[in-house]
Scaffold this active site. Structure first.
Site, PDB file in Angstrom:
ATOM      1  N   TYR A   1      -7.140 -22.310  13.499  1.00 47.96           N
ATOM      2  CA  TYR A   1      -7.638 -21.433  12.441  1.00 47.96           C
ATOM      3  C   TYR A   1      -9.157 -21.360  12.499  1.00 47.96           C
ATOM      4  CZ  TYR A   1      -8.270 -19.103   8.003  1.00 47.96           C
ATOM      5  OH  TYR A   1      -8.617 -18.189   7.045  1.00 47.96           O
TER       6      TYR A   1
ATOM      7  N   ASN B   1      -9.517  -6.234   1.333  1.00 49.61           N
ATOM      8  CA  ASN B   1      -8.821  -6.980   0.276  1.00 49.61           C
ATOM      9  C   ASN B   1      -8.388  -6.094  -0.893  1.00 49.61           C
ATOM     10  OD1 ASN B   1      -8.985  -9.752   1.379  1.00 49.61           O
ATOM     11  ND2 ASN B   1     -11.189  -9.422   1.171  1.00 49.61           N
TER      12      ASN B   1
ATOM     13  N   ILE C   1       0.837  -1.202   0.000  1.00 49.42           N
ATOM     14  CA  ILE C   1       0.000   0.000   0.000  1.00 49.42           C
ATOM     15  C   ILE C   1       0.868   1.247   0.000  1.00 49.42           C
ATOM     16  CG2 ILE C   1      -1.718   1.317   1.309  1.00 49.42           C
ATOM     17  CD1 ILE C   1      -2.818  -1.357   2.351  1.00 49.42           C
TER      18      ILE C   1
ATOM     19  N   LEU D   1       0.953   2.446   8.396  1.00 46.77           N
ATOM     20  CA  LEU D   1       0.628   1.266   7.604  1.00 46.77           C
ATOM     21  C   LEU D   1       1.288   0.000   8.146  1.00 46.77           C
ATOM     22  CD1 LEU D   1       1.288   3.030   4.211  1.00 46.77           C
ATOM     23  CD2 LEU D   1      -0.913   2.019   4.778  1.00 46.77           C
TER      24      LEU D   1
ATOM     25  N   ASP E   1     -12.524 -18.658  10.616  1.00 40.69           N
ATOM     26  CA  ASP E   1     -12.717 -17.669   9.559  1.00 40.69           C
ATOM     27  C   ASP E   1     -14.113 -17.083   9.630  1.00 40.69           C
ATOM     28  OD1 ASP E   1     -12.000 -16.112   7.424  1.00 40.69           O
ATOM     29  OD2 ASP E   1     -11.643 -17.769   6.040  1.00 40.69           O
TER      30      ASP E   1
ATOM     31  N   TYR F   1      -1.033 -15.532  11.834  1.00 37.73           N
ATOM     32  CA  TYR F   1      -1.871 -15.334  13.008  1.00 37.73           C
ATOM     33  C   TYR F   1      -1.872 -16.579  13.898  1.00 37.73           C
ATOM     34  CZ  TYR F   1      -3.774 -11.841   9.737  1.00 37.73           C
ATOM     35  OH  TYR F   1      -3.928 -10.838   8.824  1.00 37.73           O
TER      36      TYR F   1
ATOM     37  N   TYR G   1      -4.900 -11.299  15.353  1.00 37.33           N
ATOM     38  CA  TYR G   1      -4.732 -10.109  14.508  1.00 37.33           C
ATOM     39  C   TYR G   1      -5.918  -9.162  14.650  1.00 37.33           C
ATOM     40  CZ  TYR G   1      -4.505  -7.466  10.065  1.00 37.33           C
ATOM     41  OH  TYR G   1      -4.480  -6.486   9.110  1.00 37.33           O
TER      42      TYR G   1
END
Length: 389
Positions: free
Chosen positions: A335, A214, A29, A96, A337, A105, A185
């Site tokens: 993990y 994203n 970025i 940033l 999501d 993570y 995170y």
């Protein structure tokens, strides 16, 4: 060459040249934002990072048109006494810096928490104490799971936007259990957001918080074994790009059922420039920056990429384009999501009049063209086996 003459903000006021302290300027970025500022504005940039590979082209001596407007400072903000002085020199600080790769993570939760919360504390402190404006980059992951994800899969309310569209001012932040370290995170990012917001409320810090959804484009992440660690796992688009470059099946975690939106980096940087140059409209706000028109499942993204890549590379399509893997196999224990991440764009449209423009097909073509031109030969050399004499 940038020309500041006659540039006006959204309310018709002349835009004054400013000095910007950009922490993490050498990343994906940061490199695109530095380019934008050098090419289209008169602003100066104090570019802070550990590496400068992605902005080397802006630091070359023959780029005399902006030689006096960008300075690179090799700094690790964890332990560098120069940081406060550079914040003081600037009118605006943009932070940033982050660890923002999902594979980390689980495997590096302590580094993830320290990088995204503890290491950001001095930045917030110096801006607040020295009355300097702050644009802090957060993440869409602070939203966690959608309300709709807790309903049965066939429940009709799962299709109701009120149950999945994410709004800065009303959507709750819902995370998984502590054992699911994937949320380290998101939790760290949410806590630093709360600190920034509290500094604004109690001490008058002028701030803007950005929640990217994203952002995609050239120079994002890395290709394992080429410009990143061989065992590294970048984010989904770079991960799929790596598979395509190596002519391997694209790995779909848990079937690739999660839904995401993707936005072209150049569209997103337009939004950030509006925040920079319109402080009266941006201060005190949290902004989603994404493209809800580019919503697909991860499986659909893989299918689109396997269709686009042969066109931009001239190579034949691979016979078995995708393969399913479990999240435990791909990311390890812990993990978790979210099912969907779809941004509401009401606030940014109202405050800054901004809307994204680039379709998913177009951004994939641009990004995969860059990936092929940049990495194809290096990947072939890395994967070729020596022929026995």
């Amino acid at each position: 060459m940038a020309n500041g003459a006659g540039r006006l903000d959204l309310d018709g006021r002349p835009i004054k040249p400013m000095t910007i302290c950009m922490i993490g300027a050498g990343g994906f970025i940061g490199s695109h934002l530095c380019e934008k500022l050098m090419n289209e504005t008169p602003h100066k940039v104090l570019a802070l990072d550990v590496y400068n590979d992605k902005i080397k082209h802006l630091l070359e001596p023959d780029n005399s048109q902006w030689a006096e407007r960008i300075q690179f400072h090799r700094i690790n903000i964890k332990h560098d006494s120069r940081l406060e002085g550079l914040v003081k020199m600037a009118d605006l600080t943009i932070n940033l810096a982050a660890i923002c790769t999902p594979a980390d993570y689980n495997t590096r939760p302590l580094d993830t928490i320290y990088s995204n919360f503890v290491d950001a504390l001095p930045v917030v402190k110096y801006c607040s104490e020295n009355n300097k404006r702050l644009i802090h980059f957060s993440t869409c992951e602070v939203y966690g799971k959608t309300i709709g994800s807790f309903l049965p899969k066939d429940h009709p309310l799962r299709q109701d936007p009120d149950f999945y569209v994410l709004k800065e001012d009303t959507s709750p932040c819902i995370f998984g259990s502590i054992e699911k370290q994937r949320w380290s995170y998101a939790c760290a990012k949410q806590l630093i957001e709360r600190l920034v917001y509290a500094e604004g409320a109690e001490n008058g810090l002028e701030f803007t918080i950005v929640r990217p959804f994203n952002w995609i484009g050239p120079r994002m992440d890395f290709i394992p074994g080429i410009d990143g660690p061989s065992e590294g796992v970048p984010r989904v688009l770079a991960c799929f790009s790596n598979n395509l470059l190596r002519r391997e099946p694209l790995k779909l975690v848990d079937g690739g059922e999660s839904q995401r939106t993707f936005i072209y980096i150049k569209d997103a940087i337009e939004a950030v420039l509006l925040m920079i140059e319109n402080p009266e409209r941006a201060n005190g706000h949290i902004f989603n920056v994404g493209n809800p028109n580019n919503e697909v499942t991860v499986r659909q993204l893989a299918e689109m990429m396997t269709e686009v890549y042969p066109k931009v590379s001239g190579e034949t399509a691979i016979e078995s384009p995708t393969i399913d893997v479990s999240s435990k196999e791909f990311y390890g224990e812990g993990y978790d999501d979210s099912d969907k991440r779809i941004p509401d764009m009401t606030i940014i449209n109202r405050q800054l009049g901004w809307n994204p423009k680039t379709s998913l097909w177009d951004l994939l073509e641009s990004t995969l063209t860059y990936q092929h031109r940049t990495y194809a030969e290096a990947v072939k050399k890395a994967t070729s086996k020596p022929v026995a004499s």
